[in-house]
Design a protein around this motif. Structure first.
Motif, PDB file in Angstrom:
ATOM      1  N   GLU A 123       0.832  -1.210   0.000  1.00  0.00           N
ATOM      2  CA  GLU A 123       0.000   0.000   0.000  1.00  0.00           C
ATOM      3  C   GLU A 123       0.866   1.260   0.000  1.00  0.00           C
ATOM      4  OE1 GLU A 123      -3.472   2.044   2.789  1.00  0.00           O
ATOM      5  OE2 GLU A 123      -3.085  -0.120   2.924  1.00  0.00           O
ATOM      6  N   ALA A 124       1.925   1.248   0.789  1.00  0.00           N
ATOM      7  CA  ALA A 124       2.841   2.390   0.830  1.00  0.00           C
ATOM      8  C   ALA A 124       3.527   2.571  -0.523  1.00  0.00           C
ATOM      9  CB  ALA A 124       3.875   2.199   1.934  1.00  0.00           C
ATOM     10  N   HIS A 125       3.909   1.457  -1.153  1.00  0.00           N
ATOM     11  CA  HIS A 125       4.522   1.509  -2.481  1.00  0.00           C
ATOM     12  C   HIS A 125       3.585   2.171  -3.480  1.00  0.00           C
ATOM     13  CE1 HIS A 125       5.034  -0.072  -6.569  1.00  0.00           C
ATOM     14  NE2 HIS A 125       6.335  -0.084  -6.320  1.00  0.00           N
ATOM     15  N   ASP A 126       2.332   1.714  -3.531  1.00  0.00           N
ATOM     16  CA  ASP A 126       1.395   2.213  -4.531  1.00  0.00           C
ATOM     17  C   ASP A 126       1.069   3.686  -4.315  1.00  0.00           C
ATOM     18  OD1 ASP A 126       1.463  -0.317  -5.522  1.00  0.00           O
ATOM     19  OD2 ASP A 126      -0.544  -0.893  -4.870  1.00  0.00           O
ATOM     20  N   ASP A 127       1.003   4.101  -3.042  1.00  0.00           N
ATOM     21  CA  ASP A 127       0.768   5.510  -2.744  1.00  0.00           C
ATOM     22  C   ASP A 127       1.952   6.363  -3.187  1.00  0.00           C
ATOM     23  OD1 ASP A 127      -0.658   7.765  -1.261  1.00  0.00           O
ATOM     24  OD2 ASP A 127       1.252   7.687  -0.183  1.00  0.00           O
ATOM     25  N   ALA A 128       3.179   5.880  -2.919  1.00  0.00           N
ATOM     26  CA  ALA A 128       4.372   6.613  -3.329  1.00  0.00           C
ATOM     27  C   ALA A 128       4.478   6.677  -4.851  1.00  0.00           C
ATOM     28  CB  ALA A 128       5.614   5.940  -2.736  1.00  0.00           C
ATOM     29  N   LEU A 129       4.080   5.613  -5.517  1.00  0.00           N
ATOM     30  CA  LEU A 129       4.092   5.581  -6.978  1.00  0.00           C
ATOM     31  C   LEU A 129       3.129   6.624  -7.539  1.00  0.00           C
ATOM     32  CD1 LEU A 129       5.219   3.944  -9.445  1.00  0.00           C
ATOM     33  CD2 LEU A 129       3.146   2.577  -9.295  1.00  0.00           C
ATOM     34  N   ALA A 130       1.942   6.706  -6.960  1.00  0.00           N
ATOM     35  CA  ALA A 130       0.935   7.661  -7.425  1.00  0.00           C
ATOM     36  C   ALA A 130       1.401   9.098  -7.243  1.00  0.00           C
ATOM     37  CB  ALA A 130      -0.381   7.434  -6.677  1.00  0.00           C
ATOM     38  N   ARG A 131       2.280   9.338  -6.262  1.00  0.00           N
ATOM     39  CA  ARG A 131       2.744  10.697  -5.986  1.00  0.00           C
ATOM     40  C   ARG A 131       4.099  11.014  -6.609  1.00  0.00           C
ATOM     41  NH1 ARG A 131       3.654  11.793  -0.729  1.00  0.00           N
ATOM     42  NH2 ARG A 131       3.667   9.636   0.024  1.00  0.00           N
ATOM     43  N   GLY A 132       4.619  10.098  -7.416  1.00  0.00           N
ATOM     44  CA  GLY A 132       5.871  10.364  -8.113  1.00  0.00           C
ATOM     45  C   GLY A 132       7.106  10.200  -7.262  1.00  0.00           C
ATOM     46  N   LEU A 133       6.960   9.645  -6.058  1.00  0.00           N
ATOM     47  CA  LEU A 133       8.122   9.390  -5.219  1.00  0.00           C
ATOM     48  C   LEU A 133       8.863   8.133  -5.681  1.00  0.00           C
ATOM     49  CD1 LEU A 133       6.601  10.155  -1.695  1.00  0.00           C
ATOM     50  CD2 LEU A 133       7.992  11.659  -3.137  1.00  0.00           C
ATOM     51  N   ILE A 134       8.133   7.195  -6.257  1.00  0.00           N
ATOM     52  CA  ILE A 134       8.716   6.018  -6.893  1.00  0.00           C
ATOM     53  C   ILE A 134       8.351   6.069  -8.372  1.00  0.00           C
ATOM     54  CG2 ILE A 134       8.718   3.493  -7.027  1.00  0.00           C
ATOM     55  CD1 ILE A 134       8.051   3.396  -4.077  1.00  0.00           C
ATOM     56  N   ARG A 135       9.320   5.826  -9.211  1.00  0.00           N
ATOM     57  CA  ARG A 135       9.107   5.850 -10.662  1.00  0.00           C
ATOM     58  C   ARG A 135       9.812   4.641 -11.269  1.00  0.00           C
ATOM     59  NH1 ARG A 135       7.608  11.113 -12.407  1.00  0.00           N
ATOM     60  NH2 ARG A 135       7.690  12.672 -10.749  1.00  0.00           N
ATOM     61  N   TYR A 136       9.302   4.155 -12.385  1.00  0.00           N
ATOM     62  CA  TYR A 136       9.885   2.964 -13.005  1.00  0.00           C
ATOM     63  C   TYR A 136      10.394   3.185 -14.423  1.00  0.00           C
ATOM     64  CZ  TYR A 136       8.472  -0.183  -9.241  1.00  0.00           C
ATOM     65  OH  TYR A 136       8.350  -0.811  -8.032  1.00  0.00           O
ATOM     66  N   CYS A 137      10.028   4.284 -15.060  1.00  0.00           N
ATOM     67  CA  CYS A 137      10.346   4.430 -16.479  1.00  0.00           C
ATOM     68  C   CYS A 137      11.011   5.768 -16.770  1.00  0.00           C
ATOM     69  CB  CYS A 137       9.066   4.279 -17.313  1.00  0.00           C
ATOM     70  SG  CYS A 137       9.360   4.410 -19.091  1.00  0.00           S
ATOM     71  N   PRO A 138      12.341   5.821 -16.756  1.00  0.00           N
ATOM     72  CA  PRO A 138      13.013   7.086 -17.040  1.00  0.00           C
ATOM     73  C   PRO A 138      12.761   7.601 -18.456  1.00  0.00           C
ATOM     74  CG  PRO A 138      14.603   5.294 -16.882  1.00  0.00           C
ATOM     75  CD  PRO A 138      13.294   4.750 -16.422  1.00  0.00           C
ATOM     76  N   ILE A 139      12.477   6.701 -19.398  1.00  0.00           N
ATOM     77  CA  ILE A 139      12.118   7.164 -20.746  1.00  0.00           C
ATOM     78  C   ILE A 139      10.813   7.945 -20.679  1.00  0.00           C
ATOM     79  CG2 ILE A 139      11.425   6.419 -23.058  1.00  0.00           C
ATOM     80  CD1 ILE A 139      13.293   4.042 -22.748  1.00  0.00           C
ATOM     81  N   CYS A 140       9.867   7.456 -19.872  1.00  0.00           N
ATOM     82  CA  CYS A 140       8.554   8.097 -19.766  1.00  0.00           C
ATOM     83  C   CYS A 140       8.611   9.406 -18.995  1.00  0.00           C
ATOM     84  CB  CYS A 140       7.560   7.174 -19.050  1.00  0.00           C
ATOM     85  SG  CYS A 140       7.447   5.505 -19.698  1.00  0.00           S
ATOM     86  N   ASP A 141       9.334   9.412 -17.873  1.00  0.00           N
ATOM     87  CA  ASP A 141       9.187  10.540 -16.957  1.00  0.00           C
ATOM     88  C   ASP A 141      10.510  11.099 -16.443  1.00  0.00           C
ATOM     89  OD1 ASP A 141      10.016   8.636 -15.081  1.00  0.00           O
ATOM     90  OD2 ASP A 141       7.982   8.241 -14.384  1.00  0.00           O
ATOM     91  N   GLY A 142      11.599  10.821 -17.154  1.00  0.00           N
ATOM     92  CA  GLY A 142      12.862  11.418 -16.751  1.00  0.00           C
ATOM     93  C   GLY A 142      12.796  12.941 -16.725  1.00  0.00           C
ATOM     94  N   TYR A 143      12.021  13.512 -17.632  1.00  0.00           N
ATOM     95  CA  TYR A 143      11.882  14.961 -17.691  1.00  0.00           C
ATOM     96  C   TYR A 143      11.365  15.517 -16.370  1.00  0.00           C
ATOM     97  CZ  TYR A 143      10.589  19.572 -19.497  1.00  0.00           C
ATOM     98  OH  TYR A 143      10.488  20.929 -19.703  1.00  0.00           O
ATOM     99  N   GLU A 144      10.481  14.749 -15.714  1.00  0.00           N
ATOM    100  CA  GLU A 144       9.875  15.221 -14.466  1.00  0.00           C
ATOM    101  C   GLU A 144      10.863  15.266 -13.294  1.00  0.00           C
ATOM    102  OE1 GLU A 144       7.009  15.694 -16.907  1.00  0.00           O
ATOM    103  OE2 GLU A 144       7.693  13.605 -16.782  1.00  0.00           O
ATOM    104  N   VAL A 145      12.020  14.624 -13.407  1.00  0.00           N
ATOM    105  CA  VAL A 145      13.000  14.679 -12.319  1.00  0.00           C
ATOM    106  C   VAL A 145      14.185  15.562 -12.689  1.00  0.00           C
ATOM    107  CG1 VAL A 145      12.316  12.427 -11.418  1.00  0.00           C
ATOM    108  CG2 VAL A 145      14.220  12.557 -13.050  1.00  0.00           C
ATOM    109  N   THR A 146      13.998  16.414 -13.673  1.00  0.00           N
ATOM    110  CA  THR A 146      15.063  17.320 -14.071  1.00  0.00           C
ATOM    111  C   THR A 146      15.557  18.131 -12.874  1.00  0.00           C
ATOM    112  OG1 THR A 146      14.216  17.508 -16.335  1.00  0.00           O
ATOM    113  CG2 THR A 146      15.649  19.288 -15.551  1.00  0.00           C
ATOM    114  N   ASP A 147      16.857  18.064 -12.626  1.00  0.00           N
ATOM    115  CA  ASP A 147      17.539  18.807 -11.564  1.00  0.00           C
ATOM    116  C   ASP A 147      17.040  18.460 -10.158  1.00  0.00           C
ATOM    117  OD1 ASP A 147      19.101  20.094 -13.480  1.00  0.00           O
ATOM    118  OD2 ASP A 147      17.678  21.752 -13.685  1.00  0.00           O
TER     119      ASP A 147
END
Length: 306
Positions: A123-147
């Motif tokens: 449950e903690a994992h899924d909540d963190a995933l929904a909030r962008g604290l855990i990510r799995y696809c740098p191709i998809c969302d690497g832009y969102e962690v810029t700097d």
């Protein structure tokens, strides 16, 4: 079995399977989708690199829209898990799922893959995933962690490669071994340190999501990040292909030709279960190719006349 065979049974309700379903139904074919409800796309809080959605769209909303579109053209979509499949002597496929057996002239496997998760409460994992604290696809969302402050949970070549990929988005990177000291070739260790990557030996003792950051505890150190990327690999859902004796390619994916045909006549595969880019747009493209191939191959056996 006296039941009239479907023209195609689509197994998997992710972007590949649903794209194929839309095409197949618009080809006036009799099809059914059996969806196990485990598409990785459903995890995506918001994808911003999928063309046509300038403000982004959640994976769940995208799948819901695709299901609605498929149903408009007569696609039958059932929730369930196909547990057995075989090809009879007459060339017809017979599959077993929750509601019983179903027969089809062709089958499309769009069963995808599952990411390996770090050891933490689901449950903690899924909540963190929904909030962008855990990510799995740098191709998809690497832009969102810029700097931003980012950790990669991994080791060996997989961890190294993902870290170097993310280095083009941020300078603040840490590679943390999940359960042992980092296993890196000396030249890889040197290239990572030269790129400014901090290296932390495992094992990880805890992962603690907070309000706007996530803490990784490793060997007594408490390290805080804006996001973490588990680079632990994935498990490809090839079990049904194996039951039918379909050939596999690298990384335990299903081998297909340029038209998504497997080594078993009448069996096709598309999406992440096939060696590829693991992207929504790519899966959709394969779904379109597979469905058109299925339609044309069926037409060779029997004219498709209105």
């Amino acid at each position: 079995m006296d039941e009239k065979p479907l023209d195609c049974l689509v197994i998997g309700g992710g972007p590949a399977g649903l794209t194929a379903a839309i095409y197949l139904s618009r080809y006036h074919l009799e099809i059914m989708v059996v969806d196990g409800g485990k598409s990785r796309a459903a995890w995506i809080p918001c994808t911003r690199n999928h063309a046509g959605f300038p403000d982004g769209i959640s994976g769940k909303e995208l799948l819901d829209r695709m299901k609605e579109q498929a149903r408009r053209y007569g696609t039958r979509i059932e929730d369930g898990q196909v547990t057995r499949i075989e090809k009879r002597d007459d060339g017809i496929f017979e599959a077993e799922w929750g509601a019983g057996p179903v027969v089809a002239r062709s089958v499309l496997l769009a069963t995808g893959v599952a990411n390996r998760r770090p050891p933490m409460d689901e449950e903690a994992h899924d909540d963190a995933l929904a909030r962008g604290l855990i990510r799995y696809c740098p191709i998809c969302d690497g832009y969102e962690v810029t700097d931003k402050r980012v950790a990669i949970i991994g080791s060996e070549e997989r961890g190294r490669a993902e870290t170097i990929f993310l280095r083009s988005y941020t300078t603040d990177l840490t590679l943390i071994a999940p359960d042992s000291p980092l296993e890196l070739k000396e030249e890889d260790r040197r290239s990572l340190t030269d790129a400014g990557v901090k290296l932390v030996e495992g094992p990880i003792e805890a992962i603690e999501p907070g309000d706007d950051q996530i803490t990784v505890v490793a060997r007594g150190q408490r390290l805080e990040f804006d996001s973490i990327y588990p680079a632990l690999g994935s498990d490809t859902h090839t079990q049904l292909a194996e039951m039918l004796g379909a050939a596999q390619a690298g990384d335990d994916c299903i081998r297909v030709d340029s038209h998504q045909r497997t080594s078993v006549p009448g069996l096709y595969a598309a999406g992440d279960v096939v060696l590829g880019l693991d992207q929504i747009s790519h899966a959709m493209g394969e779904g379109g190719v597979a469905s058109t191939t299925i339609r044309n191959d069926l037409a060779k056996e029997r004219q498709l006349l209105r």
